[in-house]
Design a protein around this motif. Sequence first.
Motif, mmCIF file in Angstrom:
data_model
loop_
_atom_site.group_PDB
_atom_site.id
_atom_site.type_symbol
_atom_site.label_atom_id
_atom_site.label_comp_id
_atom_site.label_asym_id
_atom_site.label_seq_id
_atom_site.Cartn_x
_atom_site.Cartn_y
_atom_site.Cartn_z
ATOM 1 N N PRO A 63 0.670 -1.222 -0.004
ATOM 2 C CA PRO A 63 -0.177 -0.170 -0.287
ATOM 3 C C PRO A 63 0.955 1.305 0.532
ATOM 4 N N SER A 66 -2.203 6.916 2.637
ATOM 5 C CA SER A 66 -3.538 7.805 1.830
ATOM 6 C C SER A 66 -5.000 5.921 1.090
ATOM 7 N N ALA A 67 -3.705 5.202 1.741
ATOM 8 C CA ALA A 67 -4.121 3.295 1.993
ATOM 9 C C ALA A 67 -5.093 2.660 2.838
ATOM 10 N N SER A 96 -8.476 0.422 -1.646
ATOM 11 C CA SER A 96 -7.833 1.314 -2.179
ATOM 12 C C SER A 96 -6.333 1.367 -1.892
ATOM 13 N N GLY A 98 -3.317 3.476 -2.533
ATOM 14 C CA GLY A 98 -3.139 4.321 -2.221
ATOM 15 C C GLY A 98 -2.477 5.162 -3.087
ATOM 16 N N LYS A 99 -0.906 6.216 -3.457
ATOM 17 C CA LYS A 99 -0.237 6.603 -3.890
ATOM 18 C C LYS A 99 1.043 5.193 -4.555
ATOM 19 N N TYR A 212 -5.273 11.956 -3.249
ATOM 20 C CA TYR A 212 -4.380 11.358 -2.373
ATOM 21 C C TYR A 212 -4.901 12.294 -0.700
ATOM 22 N N THR A 215 -7.904 7.726 3.966
ATOM 23 C CA THR A 215 -7.570 6.172 3.476
ATOM 24 C C THR A 215 -8.406 5.642 2.692
#
Length: 236
Positions: A63, A66-67, A96, A98-99, A212, A215
Amino acid sequence: MSTLRFPAWLSGVGLATLMSLTACGGDDASGEPGPGDDGQRDAGPPPAAASNPFADRVVSFQPGASAGFGQDLFPGVVLGPPRGEGSSAGSLDVLSLGKQGVIVLEFTDIAVVDGPGVDLLVFENAFTRFPETGVVAVSDDGVTWSEFPCDATNRPGGFPGCAGVKPVFSHPDNGISPTDPTVAGGDGFDLATLGVSRARFVRIRDSGANGYSGTSGGFDLDAVAVVNGVSLGSTP
């Protein structure tokens, strides 16, 4: 070795039948079907009923920032069929990344093969005006990868080559086939683009060009599905 193109009847009752055939092999927390085998792969039509067209296993997940969303249902949340909500809403049955998060999925029942047109569908929870792009790569051994070119900055051009662009319409409850590129939604990928003939692994990487925060940042993976495939049980 014969190529299977999963037909449009794989929806509604057909999909429910598929789930019952594969449920005995599933052990993920979501209860979604895992790899299954009813011993009748080569017994005759319909071939799709003996094969699970969805990812069977998560090989790895890294991840990014921001996941977090969907991790309570991981790994089952990304296995099994898509649960699309159409053009005006995004599914919550997603993970998700994330970035620049990366996930690798494996097909153990069948392999994606190069057939007519789209061979693989990747489902995100994109809806009108809210794409979240991801970069897709495939591999037959999980070591050597071929990556589809993705222009994650070309919004006017529709983010060519990226996943996470088109809405998802297929859902187990609405009878829309998840393996028919003309109706399922999601983003289609043709192995011929890469000069690849077969793949058993799919890697999806958040492009880094999305929003982002919290979560639920970046690419939100719903599912992946084989359109053109070959049963691994029928190969030497």
